[in-house]
Design an enzyme around this catalytic site. Structure first.
Site, PDB file in Angstrom:
ATOM      1  N   SER A 570     105.340  72.281 106.645  1.00  0.00           N
ATOM      2  CA  SER A 570     106.683  71.865 106.243  1.00  0.00           C
ATOM      3  C   SER A 570     106.233  71.006 105.040  1.00  0.00           C
ATOM      4  O   SER A 570     105.932  71.515 104.074  1.00  0.00           O
ATOM      5  CB  SER A 570     107.373  71.136 107.265  1.00  0.00           C
ATOM      6  OG  SER A 570     108.860  71.190 107.131  1.00  0.00           O
ATOM      7  N   ASP A 655     113.073  80.549 110.555  1.00  0.00           N
ATOM      8  CA  ASP A 655     112.891  79.026 110.204  1.00  0.00           C
ATOM      9  C   ASP A 655     114.418  78.505 109.442  1.00  0.00           C
ATOM     10  O   ASP A 655     114.749  78.913 108.703  1.00  0.00           O
ATOM     11  CB  ASP A 655     112.026  79.095 109.214  1.00  0.00           C
ATOM     12  CG  ASP A 655     111.457  77.557 109.435  1.00  0.00           C
ATOM     13  OD1 ASP A 655     112.208  76.331 109.504  1.00  0.00           O
ATOM     14  OD2 ASP A 655     110.331  77.217 108.922  1.00  0.00           O
ATOM     15  N   HIS A 690     111.119  77.325 112.703  1.00  0.00           N
ATOM     16  CA  HIS A 690     110.161  76.144 112.120  1.00  0.00           C
ATOM     17  C   HIS A 690     108.991  75.640 113.346  1.00  0.00           C
ATOM     18  O   HIS A 690     107.733  75.393 112.941  1.00  0.00           O
ATOM     19  CB  HIS A 690     111.035  75.192 111.878  1.00  0.00           C
ATOM     20  CG  HIS A 690     110.320  74.035 110.825  1.00  0.00           C
ATOM     21  ND1 HIS A 690     110.117  74.356 109.597  1.00  0.00           N
ATOM     22  CD2 HIS A 690     110.173  72.830 110.741  1.00  0.00           C
ATOM     23  CE1 HIS A 690     109.621  73.482 109.013  1.00  0.00           C
ATOM     24  NE2 HIS A 690     109.455  72.420 109.386  1.00  0.00           N
TER      25      HIS A 690
END
Length: 718
Positions: A570, A655, A690
């Site tokens: 991320s 995501d 995610h």
């Protein structure tokens, strides 16, 4: 050989180096397989007099529902096929790693029960099952078990399934729970009658997944999300048995840079609505026994002032950075006088101690603090004002309050772990100061912490700042430069990367790897200044810190060039993208998981989920100075014709935090621009978002895949 409608090139990667024996890279043979080449469709971005051509902008068409949606899916599937073919030779190793990691997990297990409002609550897992069951027992652990949610059964046949929050009504009869089946963190709320087992017709879509009950056990509050940006926009009130379309908006956030949420005081007396950005916050409150009343502003938002509120019996406590308290302090105010002019210091600001939060009890206050990079729990007696701290004996560890739902108790539950100590749950009697170990994570197959070593050391950054590094390795591992080293980093949002235990990590340590965490600026490990020195116009510090940590570990013979691997996910994926642009020669292999690598384009597009929430973290590129600073480090903007390390990039089609097209565009540009024969692999999970897979074993397959990539580069096949 793979074929489809895209153009192809042949890559045969043989990464060899003539240097000292310690620095010599392993010769790696990859299958002679053609990678997909993304079609070039120039898109022009002009802002602040700066013209940029983006050849792969079209890859966002699936997200935008544009004309090239089908072509995007085909491209991602081609990349997946290429990655699978390239990694085909590691399948046996992947299976071995998966079974190895799964074999350490106790499949039939149970969480430590916690007591709340007359019931003991716990979750339990069963042999061979991917999920869990949420259960309770009334009054005693010997009572009959009630299964509140059988998530194993609920998730059957679904590629992804996640339960959000679960909230029990004050009369113990009803439960609200959230379900996400898409992995975009958009939860549907449901109401279950715990006495009859009936799931009511109440169905509330696009929520954050949790709810807060009023005292009447028929009204609850929840956070509603924008269907496009996924921002938390409104707090709504729902009455059980009514249509969600008639739910009343009790708060509508107008500042699209703030996150909002709703919670309840532990003593059950107040409902709180919190609106918070990176720099300022505002709280509203309402007596829980007056659900139809109007929320009252606790203290109007103030520029650059954050605060959070805790209710005690006779006063409110506030954790705040007001009046220059950079590391936060705790103040108190009467229940009927909540504005700032009434605030008085309870725990004054300290330059060397960061106040991370407080956990309230009727007669005690537990303050979570951080000093010199390590966490601590400070116990305050509210009756006699005495204070004492818990004591922990390791060099690097993490301690944190666990589930503490009961208000009138003298026992606080906390968790403890280190890089060699499995996750442990303790009860601590704040009056007698007795510590009781309730449970320690069991590692099947045998694990002896004495076989491993954990260290804390410090690298020196370019500007002289000391950067902490936490390390763990198997006893006997030589520090002569011959060991491979895996360096992990994040460095954003003030999130501290704690030195915690991992059973999966043992598979690397047992194969001779040293595992290190670089506690770079942008986190909050060393205090609030640590965060502020790694954000906005100081973001470069995060990247140079990580590079300096790698150089330090090489210089001090923990490893050597050719044997350094790095990972971040991320915002940590942004870190990976930046450091391979800035110092590509340091890394033999890098894993960038769901990486935020197209910073400028994303921050310019307010339709992308969460963009406006992030302005205080990265800057708003509509501002000229911020634009050019972000452009100077954004990985996608800075890809150059040079040799990059071997790279594995992962993403999820659904995501909601970092959209799939950021890593996809980055990989396309890298492959078209870079020199040399090192590989670039893109793995897109077409079902997930995610956080990856939702099952407790499925995620290990992803971990095994990543470990196998690194082990292949190091020449380890078993």
């Amino acid at each position: 050989m793979l074929t489809n409608k895209y153009n192809w090139v042949i890559i045969l990667s043989m990464t060899m180096m003539s240097c000292s024996h310690q620095e010599k890279k392993v010769a790696v043979e990859w299958p002679e397989v053609q990678p997909p080449i993304a079609e070039v469709k120039p898109y022009t971005r002009i802002i602040h007099g700066d013209t940029v051509i983006d050849n792969y902008y079209w890859l966002n068409d699936y997200f935008k529902k544009g004309p090239d949606s089908a072509k995007v899916i085909a491209y991602l599937e081609a990349e997946n096929a290429y990655t699978k073919a390239m990694m085909a030779g590691t399948e046996e190793l992947q299976n071995k790693l998966f079974e190895e990691m799964k074999g350490r997990i106790k499949e039939k297990d149970e969480s430590v029960p916690y007591f709340h409002n007359g019931y003991y609550y716990y979750t339990r897992t069963e042999e061979g099952k991917q999920y869990y069951k949420i259960c309770r027992k009334k009054g005693s652990l010997d009572a009959k078990e009630e299964v509140l949610l059988d998530v194993d059964q609920m998730a059957e046949g679904k590629p992804y399934y996640a339960i959000g929050g679960t909230s029990i009504s004050p009369d113990n009869r009803l439960m609200v729970f959230g379900v996400d089946e898409v992995s975009r963190r958009e939860y549907v709320l449901h109401v279950k009658n715990l006495e009859t087992g009936e799931i009511y017709k109440d169905r509330i879509e696009r929520t954050t997944g949790s709810a807060v009950w009023a005292a009447d056990s028929k009204t609850f509050f929840y956070t509603s999300k924008n269907p496009v940006t996924l921002l938390s926009e409104k707090i709504k009130r729902h009455t059980v048995g009514t249509d969600a379309k008639s739910d009343v908006v009790v708060y509508d956030e107008k500042d699209n840079t703030n996150y909002i949420g709703v919670g309840k005081s532990k003593n059950g007396k107040y409902i709180f609505i919190e609106s918070e950005g990176t720099l300022s916050s505002e709280v509203r409150y309402l007596p829980a026994d007056n659900p139809n009343g109007e929320f009252k502003v606790f203290q109007p938002r103030m520029k650059d002032v954050l605060y959070s509120v805790t209710a005690l019996e006779d006063r409110f406590l506030i954790v705040t950075n007001a009046d220059g308290a950079k590391n936060f302090k705790v103040v108190q105010t009467p229940l009927d006088k909540t504005t700032k002019e009434n605030w008085k210091d309870y725990i004054p600001h300290r330059e060397d101690v960061l106040v991370q939060g407080i956990d309230e009890f009727k007669n005690y206050l537990v303050v979570s603090e951080r000093k010199s990079g390590l966490t601590n729990l400070s116990i305050h007696n509210l009756n006699d004002n005495s204070v004492h701290n818990l004591d922990f004996g390791e060099e690097a560890y993490a301690v944190y309050p666990s589930v503490n739902r009961e208000y009138d108790t003298e026992v606080v539950r906390y968790g403890y772990t280190s890089m060699v100590t499995p996750s442990s749950t303790f009860d601590y009697n704040m009056r007698t100061r007795e510590k009781t170990l309730l449970k320690q994570q069991e590692v099947l197959g045998g694990y002896n912490p004495e076989d491993y070593v954990t260290e804390r050391t410090y690298a020196t950054a370019e500007d002289g700042t000391k950067i902490p590094i936490s390390l763990v390795y198997k006893k006997g591992t030589k520090k002569d430069g011959s060991a491979p080293l895996y360096l992990y980093g994040y460095g954003s949002y003030g999130a501290s990367m704690e030195p915690t235990f991992s059973t999966a990590r043992l598979s690397l340590l047992n194969r001779g790897f040293i595992y290190a965490i670089a506690h770079v600026r942008g986190g909050e490990e060393m205090g609030r200044h640590w965060y502020e020195d790694g954000k906005l116009m100081k973001k470069i510090n995060t990247f140079t810190d990580f590079i300096d940590c790698a150089k330090y570990l090489i210089a001090n013979k923990y490893t050597s060039k050719g044997h350094v691997y790095a990972e971040g996910g991320s915002a940590g994926g942004l870190l990976m993208g930046a450091v391979i642009n800035m110092a590509p020669e340091l890394w033999n292999g890098v894993i960038a998981a769901v990486p935020f690598v197209d910073v400028v384009n994303t921050m310019l597009d307010e339709t992308i989920p969460l963009t406006t929430n992030e302005y205080d973290e990265w800057g708003n590129p509509n501002n000229k100075e911020a634009y050019f600073y972000m452009k100077s480090y954004s990985p996608y903007e800075n890809v150059e014709a040079k040799e990059y390390p071997n790279l594995l990039v992962t993403t999820g089609l659904h995501d909601s935090q970092v959209q799939y097209f950021e890593p996809a565009k980055w990989v396309a540009k890298l492959r078209a621009t870079k020199k040399g024969n090192n590989v670039v692999l893109l793995k897109t999970d077409m079902d997930f978002g995610h956080g990856g897979a939702s099952g407790r074993f499925d995620y290990l397959k992803d971990q095994a895949f990543e470990w196998a990539f690194i082990l292949k580069l190091e020449g380890i096949t078993q």
